[in-house]
Design a protein around this motif. Structure first.
Motif, PDB file in Angstrom:
ATOM      1  N   THR A 137       0.837  -1.203   0.000  1.00 15.50           N
ATOM      2  CA  THR A 137       0.000   0.000   0.000  1.00 15.50           C
ATOM      3  C   THR A 137       0.871   1.252   0.000  1.00 15.50           C
ATOM      4  O   THR A 137       0.607   2.222  -0.727  1.00 15.50           O
ATOM      5  CB  THR A 137      -0.931   0.003   1.226  1.00 15.50           C
ATOM      6  OG1 THR A 137      -1.814  -1.105   1.137  1.00 15.50           O
ATOM      7  CG2 THR A 137      -1.745   1.291   1.295  1.00 15.50           C
ATOM      8  N   HIS A 138       1.926   1.228   0.797  1.00 20.45           N
ATOM      9  CA  HIS A 138       2.840   2.368   0.848  1.00 20.45           C
ATOM     10  C   HIS A 138       3.573   2.551  -0.482  1.00 20.45           C
ATOM     11  O   HIS A 138       3.766   3.676  -0.946  1.00 20.45           O
ATOM     12  CB  HIS A 138       3.843   2.171   1.982  1.00 20.45           C
ATOM     13  CG  HIS A 138       3.229   2.220   3.345  1.00 20.45           C
ATOM     14  ND1 HIS A 138       2.910   3.403   3.982  1.00 20.45           N
ATOM     15  CD2 HIS A 138       2.862   1.215   4.188  1.00 20.45           C
ATOM     16  CE1 HIS A 138       2.382   3.140   5.164  1.00 20.45           C
ATOM     17  NE2 HIS A 138       2.349   1.827   5.320  1.00 20.45           N
ATOM     18  N   ALA A 139       3.984   1.431  -1.103  1.00 17.52           N
ATOM     19  CA  ALA A 139       4.699   1.521  -2.378  1.00 17.52           C
ATOM     20  C   ALA A 139       3.798   2.086  -3.474  1.00 17.52           C
ATOM     21  O   ALA A 139       4.245   2.883  -4.307  1.00 17.52           O
ATOM     22  CB  ALA A 139       5.235   0.153  -2.768  1.00 17.52           C
ATOM     23  N   ARG A 140       2.534   1.684  -3.476  1.00 19.20           N
ATOM     24  CA  ARG A 140       1.611   2.228  -4.481  1.00 19.20           C
ATOM     25  C   ARG A 140       1.383   3.722  -4.269  1.00 19.20           C
ATOM     26  O   ARG A 140       1.286   4.493  -5.229  1.00 19.20           O
ATOM     27  CB  ARG A 140       0.284   1.471  -4.444  1.00 19.20           C
ATOM     28  CG  ARG A 140       0.356   0.055  -5.013  1.00 19.20           C
ATOM     29  CD  ARG A 140      -1.019  -0.520  -5.244  1.00 19.20           C
ATOM     30  NE  ARG A 140      -1.748  -0.701  -4.000  1.00 19.20           N
ATOM     31  CZ  ARG A 140      -1.692  -1.792  -3.242  1.00 19.20           C
ATOM     32  NH1 ARG A 140      -0.930  -2.813  -3.625  1.00 19.20           N
ATOM     33  NH2 ARG A 140      -2.407  -1.886  -2.140  1.00 19.20           N
ATOM     34  N   ARG A 141       1.321   4.122  -3.003  1.00 20.98           N
ATOM     35  CA  ARG A 141       1.180   5.558  -2.724  1.00 20.98           C
ATOM     36  C   ARG A 141       2.398   6.325  -3.212  1.00 20.98           C
ATOM     37  O   ARG A 141       2.278   7.399  -3.814  1.00 20.98           O
ATOM     38  CB  ARG A 141       0.969   5.769  -1.221  1.00 20.98           C
ATOM     39  CG  ARG A 141       0.971   7.242  -0.806  1.00 20.98           C
ATOM     40  CD  ARG A 141       0.786   7.417   0.692  1.00 20.98           C
ATOM     41  NE  ARG A 141       1.664   6.579   1.470  1.00 20.98           N
ATOM     42  CZ  ARG A 141       2.956   6.826   1.677  1.00 20.98           C
ATOM     43  NH1 ARG A 141       3.531   7.885   1.100  1.00 20.98           N
ATOM     44  NH2 ARG A 141       3.684   6.023   2.428  1.00 20.98           N
ATOM     45  N   LEU A 142       3.593   5.774  -2.974  1.00 21.58           N
ATOM     46  CA  LEU A 142       4.812   6.417  -3.460  1.00 21.58           C
ATOM     47  C   LEU A 142       4.788   6.522  -4.979  1.00 21.58           C
ATOM     48  O   LEU A 142       5.106   7.582  -5.542  1.00 21.58           O
ATOM     49  CB  LEU A 142       6.037   5.613  -3.014  1.00 21.58           C
ATOM     50  CG  LEU A 142       7.380   6.038  -3.611  1.00 21.58           C
ATOM     51  CD1 LEU A 142       7.738   7.463  -3.204  1.00 21.58           C
ATOM     52  CD2 LEU A 142       8.484   5.071  -3.185  1.00 21.58           C
ATOM     53  N   ALA A 150       2.266   6.686  -6.968  1.00 22.58           N
ATOM     54  CA  ALA A 150       1.296   7.706  -7.378  1.00 22.58           C
ATOM     55  C   ALA A 150       1.813   9.109  -7.108  1.00 22.58           C
ATOM     56  O   ALA A 150       1.474  10.058  -7.843  1.00 22.58           O
ATOM     57  CB  ALA A 150      -0.029   7.483  -6.646  1.00 22.58           C
ATOM     58  N   ASP A 151       2.652   9.266  -6.088  1.00 22.77           N
ATOM     59  CA  ASP A 151       3.237  10.573  -5.791  1.00 22.77           C
ATOM     60  C   ASP A 151       4.301  10.971  -6.807  1.00 22.77           C
ATOM     61  O   ASP A 151       4.533  12.167  -7.038  1.00 22.77           O
ATOM     62  CB  ASP A 151       3.871  10.569  -4.394  1.00 22.77           C
ATOM     63  CG  ASP A 151       2.842  10.565  -3.273  1.00 22.77           C
ATOM     64  OD1 ASP A 151       1.664  10.866  -3.555  1.00 22.77           O
ATOM     65  OD2 ASP A 151       3.222  10.236  -2.132  1.00 22.77           O
ATOM     66  N   VAL A 152       4.971   9.984  -7.412  1.00 24.48           N
ATOM     67  CA  VAL A 152       6.142  10.251  -8.250  1.00 24.48           C
ATOM     68  C   VAL A 152       5.793  10.322  -9.731  1.00 24.48           C
ATOM     69  O   VAL A 152       6.328  11.166 -10.464  1.00 24.48           O
ATOM     70  CB  VAL A 152       7.229   9.182  -7.995  1.00 24.48           C
ATOM     71  CG1 VAL A 152       8.379   9.314  -8.993  1.00 24.48           C
ATOM     72  CG2 VAL A 152       7.756   9.292  -6.570  1.00 24.48           C
ATOM     73  N   TRP A 187       7.300   3.679 -15.327  1.00 19.77           N
ATOM     74  CA  TRP A 187       7.962   3.584 -14.030  1.00 19.77           C
ATOM     75  C   TRP A 187       6.983   3.371 -12.883  1.00 19.77           C
ATOM     76  O   TRP A 187       7.409   3.151 -11.748  1.00 19.77           O
ATOM     77  CB  TRP A 187       8.796   4.847 -13.773  1.00 19.77           C
ATOM     78  CG  TRP A 187       9.934   4.948 -14.746  1.00 19.77           C
ATOM     79  CD1 TRP A 187      10.038   5.782 -15.812  1.00 19.77           C
ATOM     80  CD2 TRP A 187      11.099   4.133 -14.751  1.00 19.77           C
ATOM     81  NE1 TRP A 187      11.198   5.552 -16.495  1.00 19.77           N
ATOM     82  CE2 TRP A 187      11.878   4.541 -15.860  1.00 19.77           C
ATOM     83  CE3 TRP A 187      11.567   3.108 -13.943  1.00 19.77           C
ATOM     84  CZ2 TRP A 187      13.091   3.952 -16.168  1.00 19.77           C
ATOM     85  CZ3 TRP A 187      12.783   2.513 -14.249  1.00 19.77           C
ATOM     86  CH2 TRP A 187      13.534   2.938 -15.348  1.00 19.77           C
ATOM     87  N   TYR A 188       5.673   3.392 -13.168  1.00 17.68           N
ATOM     88  CA  TYR A 188       4.703   3.209 -12.091  1.00 17.68           C
ATOM     89  C   TYR A 188       4.814   1.820 -11.470  1.00 17.68           C
ATOM     90  O   TYR A 188       4.916   1.686 -10.235  1.00 17.68           O
ATOM     91  CB  TYR A 188       3.279   3.438 -12.597  1.00 17.68           C
ATOM     92  CG  TYR A 188       2.244   3.322 -11.497  1.00 17.68           C
ATOM     93  CD1 TYR A 188       1.875   4.432 -10.747  1.00 17.68           C
ATOM     94  CD2 TYR A 188       1.647   2.095 -11.194  1.00 17.68           C
ATOM     95  CE1 TYR A 188       0.944   4.337  -9.727  1.00 17.68           C
ATOM     96  CE2 TYR A 188       0.714   1.984 -10.167  1.00 17.68           C
ATOM     97  CZ  TYR A 188       0.362   3.107  -9.446  1.00 17.68           C
ATOM     98  OH  TYR A 188      -0.548   3.001  -8.415  1.00 17.68           O
ATOM     99  N   THR A 197      18.828   7.457  -2.713  1.00 15.70           N
ATOM    100  CA  THR A 197      18.359   8.697  -3.341  1.00 15.70           C
ATOM    101  C   THR A 197      16.837   8.717  -3.410  1.00 15.70           C
ATOM    102  O   THR A 197      16.187   7.679  -3.583  1.00 15.70           O
ATOM    103  CB  THR A 197      18.936   8.808  -4.760  1.00 15.70           C
ATOM    104  OG1 THR A 197      20.360   8.806  -4.674  1.00 15.70           O
ATOM    105  CG2 THR A 197      18.477  10.078  -5.456  1.00 15.70           C
ATOM    106  N   LEU A 198      16.252   9.906  -3.288  1.00 17.33           N
ATOM    107  CA  LEU A 198      14.808  10.002  -3.383  1.00 17.33           C
ATOM    108  C   LEU A 198      14.324   9.388  -4.688  1.00 17.33           C
ATOM    109  O   LEU A 198      14.894   9.640  -5.767  1.00 17.33           O
ATOM    110  CB  LEU A 198      14.337  11.440  -3.240  1.00 17.33           C
ATOM    111  CG  LEU A 198      14.662  12.489  -4.283  1.00 17.33           C
ATOM    112  CD1 LEU A 198      13.610  13.596  -4.239  1.00 17.33           C
ATOM    113  CD2 LEU A 198      16.027  13.114  -4.022  1.00 17.33           C
ATOM    114  N   PRO A 199      13.285   8.548  -4.629  1.00 19.41           N
ATOM    115  CA  PRO A 199      12.853   7.810  -5.822  1.00 19.41           C
ATOM    116  C   PRO A 199      12.516   8.692  -7.017  1.00 19.41           C
ATOM    117  O   PRO A 199      12.799   8.329  -8.164  1.00 19.41           O
ATOM    118  CB  PRO A 199      11.625   7.043  -5.316  1.00 19.41           C
ATOM    119  CG  PRO A 199      11.895   6.843  -3.853  1.00 19.41           C
ATOM    120  CD  PRO A 199      12.578   8.100  -3.415  1.00 19.41           C
TER     121      PRO A 199
END
Length: 377
Positions: free
Chosen positions: A5-10, A12-14, A21-22, A95-97
């Motif tokens: 769930t956290h990875a999917r949120r990340l 969607a943020d990026v 790259w999603y 590094t920030l994704p």
């Protein structure tokens, strides 16, 4: 732990959902690569251990931010619980994704590209493995521990790229269509050009600047490209456990000294690393300046220190006050800065971003925009 769930949120943020790259972002467990990290506070660096607070671990690991994993020679993996470090510079990180993806996008990676990347924690390597397949990927780092641990963590999630302990400024172990470096260099190593296949592309940042350079290999063995319009900063390449600090002794001598030349600046006080454009321009013209800052109430002081013995100290009582400047040594560093600020004030911008790039086969790099040019070697 519900890391998905956290990875999917990340993801969607990026990037947008239709981005290539999603899925790599949404399906790669970043927390596996950063179980411990160093967090900065007013007292220095404090060790954080994910297992002691899993929810904070998930929130931190899947935020679009850089996580520092090594201070000087102290790796978070090896630190005692509750460890703190009063002073030190980061020497490795995750590094920030969003920036990792930005570098990969600048590389214009094709489905059949063979790519060399820098290892760090291995998270960026994992993203590219998800995108291309691990058989097309080589991941290198100068730190044997980083390569070993990153390889183990990649294995644990079913990814098996080629990894090697390599000084990226030296000979590279193969031939590649793309080289993407998330450590900064100066100059561009000639070995990169030798290792690039015809038409291959390199993507890197220039040490001490916020400049992303992309360049495509040409028939003569050199490369041409440009400085991209967006900014990024990465740690410099290192050749040992820590970075050398050649200006420490100079700083102790001039911390409060009167300079050979004293003046009042016409501009408000600037801590150069706060301005990407100014920092990049100054580093191109006078490479190797060490910038330091201290704050005491409303009073701020910045130092510019160079290994050749040149130095400047500027102090201002308030944010709008003109600073008093002391300078010494063979060069007037503050005067160099003022010339850049004059140009910025006069023209409304500096020519660094968007400059055209040419790299000779021996790694000599020239930036050019309009009538301005500078050679980096």
């Amino acid at each position: 732990m519900d890391w998905e769930t956290h990875a999917r949120r990340l993801a969607a943020d990026v990037v947008r959902p239709e981005s290539r790259w999603y899925e790599p972002l949404a399906t790669t467990p970043r927390h596996v690569f950063v179980p411990r990290w160093w967090a900065r506070d007013d007292q220095g660096w404090e060790l954080r251990d994910g297992l002691t607070d899993p929810e904070a671990w998930m929130q931190t690991a899947y935020a679009d931010r850089t996580l520092v994993t090594r201070i000087g020679s102290a790796h978070a993996d090896h630190a005692d619980p509750g460890a703190t470090i009063a002073m030190g510079k980061p020497t490795s990180s995750s590094t920030l994704p969003g920036l990792v993806v930005t570098m990969y996008r600048h590389a214009m990676i094709a489905d059949d590209s063979r790519v060399l990347v820098t290892t760090g924690t291995g998270y960026g390597t994992a993203l590219l493995c998800r995108r291309l397949g691990d058989e097309r990927l080589t991941s290198v780092d100068i730190d044997p521990h980083l390569v070993k641990v990153a390889g183990e963590r990649l294995d644990s999630i079913g990814l098996h790229p080629h990894t090697a302990v390599v000084d990226i400024t030296g000979d590279l172990p193969g031939a590649y269509d793309r080289i993407v470096s998330t450590v900064s260099v100066r100059p561009v190593p000639a070995s990169w050009l030798a290792a690039l296949r015809p038409g291959g592309r390199l993507v890197t940042t220039l040490a001490g600047t916020g400049l992303i350079v992309t360049a495509d290999k040409t028939e003569d063995g050199g490369a041409v490209g440009r400085v991209e319009p967006d900014a990024a900063g990465f740690m410099r390449t290192r050749h040992g456990d820590d970075y050398e600090r050649p200006t420490d002794e100079l700083w102790e001598r001039v911390k409060r000294a009167d300079g050979e030349h004293a003046s009042t600046s016409r501009y408000p006080l600037l801590y150069v690393p706060d301005s990407w454009e100014v920092m990049s321009m100054l580093e191109l013209l006078v490479p190797g300046i060490d910038h330091r800052m201290a704050v005491d109430g409303d009073e701020r002081t910045v130092w510019m220190l160079h290994p050749d013995g040149s130095w400047a100290r500027a102090t201002a009582a308030g944010f709008l006050d003109s600073p008093t400047v002391h300078q010494g040594g063979p060069r007037r560093l503050w005067d160099e800065l003022e010339r850049i600020r004059h140009r910025l004030n006069r023209e409304g911008g500096l020519p660094v971003y968007g400059a055209r790039v040419r790299i000779t086969p021996d790694g000599t790099l020239t930036l050019r925009r309009g009538g301005w040019s500078v050679t980096v070697d």
